[in-house]
Design a protein around this motif. Structure first.
Motif, PDB file in Angstrom:
ATOM      1  N   MET A   1      99.402  55.405  38.230  1.00  0.00           N
ATOM      2  CA  MET A   1      98.886  55.204  36.962  1.00  0.00           C
ATOM      3  C   MET A   1      98.934  53.590  36.929  1.00  0.00           C
ATOM      4  N   ARG A   2     100.116  53.135  37.354  1.00  0.00           N
ATOM      5  CA  ARG A   2     100.419  51.593  37.302  1.00  0.00           C
ATOM      6  C   ARG A   2      99.499  50.790  38.214  1.00  0.00           C
ATOM      7  N   ILE A   3      98.862  51.570  39.193  1.00  0.00           N
ATOM      8  CA  ILE A   3      97.883  50.948  40.232  1.00  0.00           C
ATOM      9  C   ILE A   3      96.664  50.798  39.374  1.00  0.00           C
ATOM     10  N   TYR A   4      96.452  52.038  38.760  1.00  0.00           N
ATOM     11  CA  TYR A   4      95.062  51.839  37.940  1.00  0.00           C
ATOM     12  C   TYR A   4      95.027  50.988  36.787  1.00  0.00           C
ATOM     13  N   ILE A   5      96.019  50.634  36.213  1.00  0.00           N
ATOM     14  CA  ILE A   5      96.176  49.636  35.081  1.00  0.00           C
ATOM     15  C   ILE A   5      96.127  48.272  35.789  1.00  0.00           C
ATOM     16  N   PHE A   6      96.895  48.158  36.860  1.00  0.00           N
ATOM     17  CA  PHE A   6      96.625  47.032  37.497  1.00  0.00           C
ATOM     18  C   PHE A   6      95.374  46.362  37.796  1.00  0.00           C
ATOM     19  N   LEU A   7      94.594  47.391  38.503  1.00  0.00           N
ATOM     20  CA  LEU A   7      93.396  47.038  39.177  1.00  0.00           C
ATOM     21  C   LEU A   7      92.256  46.945  37.818  1.00  0.00           C
ATOM     22  N   LEU A   8      92.485  47.691  36.772  1.00  0.00           N
ATOM     23  CA  LEU A   8      91.615  47.451  35.727  1.00  0.00           C
ATOM     24  C   LEU A   8      92.043  46.080  34.913  1.00  0.00           C
ATOM     25  N   THR A   9      92.982  45.556  34.959  1.00  0.00           N
ATOM     26  CA  THR A   9      93.593  44.286  34.505  1.00  0.00           C
ATOM     27  C   THR A   9      92.812  43.144  35.366  1.00  0.00           C
ATOM     28  N   VAL A  10      93.040  43.499  36.718  1.00  0.00           N
ATOM     29  CA  VAL A  10      92.161  42.428  37.587  1.00  0.00           C
ATOM     30  C   VAL A  10      90.627  42.539  37.353  1.00  0.00           C
ATOM     31  N   CYS A  11      90.102  43.319  37.357  1.00  0.00           N
ATOM     32  CA  CYS A  11      88.868  43.548  37.112  1.00  0.00           C
ATOM     33  C   CYS A  11      88.243  42.792  35.722  1.00  0.00           C
ATOM     34  N   PHE A  12      89.081  43.055  34.618  1.00  0.00           N
ATOM     35  CA  PHE A  12      88.736  42.279  33.515  1.00  0.00           C
ATOM     36  C   PHE A  12      88.913  40.884  33.419  1.00  0.00           C
ATOM     37  N   THR A  13      90.021  40.345  34.198  1.00  0.00           N
ATOM     38  CA  THR A  13      90.264  39.189  34.478  1.00  0.00           C
ATOM     39  C   THR A  13      89.128  38.512  35.280  1.00  0.00           C
ATOM     40  N   PHE A  14      88.570  38.912  36.191  1.00  0.00           N
ATOM     41  CA  PHE A  14      87.425  38.321  36.898  1.00  0.00           C
ATOM     42  C   PHE A  14      86.246  38.440  36.164  1.00  0.00           C
ATOM     43  N   GLN A  15      86.114  39.416  35.373  1.00  0.00           N
ATOM     44  CA  GLN A  15      84.920  39.387  34.469  1.00  0.00           C
ATOM     45  C   GLN A  15      84.954  38.339  33.422  1.00  0.00           C
ATOM     46  N   MET A  16      86.242  38.004  33.085  1.00  0.00           N
ATOM     47  CA  MET A  16      86.370  37.022  31.744  1.00  0.00           C
ATOM     48  C   MET A  16      85.848  35.630  32.371  1.00  0.00           C
ATOM     49  N   ARG A  17      86.482  35.429  33.703  1.00  0.00           N
ATOM     50  CA  ARG A  17      86.108  34.111  34.258  1.00  0.00           C
ATOM     51  C   ARG A  17      84.634  33.870  34.622  1.00  0.00           C
ATOM     52  N   ALA A  18      83.749  35.254  35.136  1.00  0.00           N
ATOM     53  CA  ALA A  18      82.539  34.979  35.416  1.00  0.00           C
ATOM     54  C   ALA A  18      81.571  34.499  34.138  1.00  0.00           C
ATOM     55  N   GLN A  19      82.089  34.966  33.019  1.00  0.00           N
ATOM     56  CA  GLN A  19      81.351  34.542  31.862  1.00  0.00           C
ATOM     57  C   GLN A  19      81.411  33.132  31.229  1.00  0.00           C
ATOM     58  N   GLN A  20      82.576  32.369  31.866  1.00  0.00           N
ATOM     59  CA  GLN A  20      82.856  30.982  31.352  1.00  0.00           C
ATOM     60  C   GLN A  20      82.222  30.039  32.411  1.00  0.00           C
ATOM     61  N   VAL A  21      80.826  30.166  32.559  1.00  0.00           N
ATOM     62  CA  VAL A  21      80.314  29.307  33.493  1.00  0.00           C
ATOM     63  C   VAL A  21      79.832  28.187  32.720  1.00  0.00           C
ATOM     64  N   PRO A  22      80.007  26.713  32.956  1.00  0.00           N
ATOM     65  CA  PRO A  22      79.463  25.811  32.219  1.00  0.00           C
ATOM     66  C   PRO A  22      77.664  25.937  32.083  1.00  0.00           C
ATOM     67  N   ASP A  23      76.992  25.433  31.143  1.00  0.00           N
ATOM     68  CA  ASP A  23      75.708  25.630  31.101  1.00  0.00           C
ATOM     69  C   ASP A  23      74.928  24.885  32.081  1.00  0.00           C
ATOM     70  N   TRP A  24      75.332  23.885  32.731  1.00  0.00           N
ATOM     71  CA  TRP A  24      74.741  23.350  33.844  1.00  0.00           C
ATOM     72  C   TRP A  24      74.631  24.052  35.192  1.00  0.00           C
ATOM     73  N   GLU A  25      75.600  25.089  35.253  1.00  0.00           N
ATOM     74  CA  GLU A  25      75.721  25.734  36.400  1.00  0.00           C
ATOM     75  C   GLU A  25      75.019  27.106  36.192  1.00  0.00           C
ATOM     76  N   ASN A  26      74.872  27.711  34.737  1.00  0.00           N
ATOM     77  CA  ASN A  26      74.395  28.797  34.580  1.00  0.00           C
ATOM     78  C   ASN A  26      72.613  28.811  34.771  1.00  0.00           C
ATOM     79  N   PRO A  27      72.284  29.701  35.711  1.00  0.00           N
ATOM     80  CA  PRO A  27      70.978  29.901  35.822  1.00  0.00           C
ATOM     81  C   PRO A  27      70.138  30.382  34.817  1.00  0.00           C
TER      82      PRO A  27
END
Length: 68
Positions: free
Chosen positions: A1-27
């Motif tokens: 269960m701890r591994i599942y929570i850890f993986l879920l946290t890592v996935c959300f962290t990467f997803q949050m970073r992917a959405q914070q692209v500056p306008d000049w780099e966003n196609p």
């Protein structure tokens, strides 16, 4: 269960970073500070009498400097 929570946290962290692209780099951003498309509705034969159309044909004077 701890591994599942850890993986879920890592996935959300990467997803949050992917959405914070500056306008000049966003196609997906293609229209900031652009006017809406429009037409002048001027016939080609009436271009010479239209005051809004300025011809750029002719001699241009440029000054070239090797080191500005």
């Amino acid at each position: 269960m701890r591994i599942y929570i850890f993986l879920l946290t890592v996935c959300f962290t990467f997803q949050m970073r992917a959405q914070q692209v500056p306008d000049w780099e966003n196609p997906r951003v293609v229209g900031i500070n652009k006017e809406e498309y429009h037409s002048t509705l001027t016939l080609p034969s009436g271009k010479s009498s239209c005051e809004e159309i300025v011809s750029l044909n002719g001699r241009w004077k440029f000054y070239w400097s090797p080191d500005p």
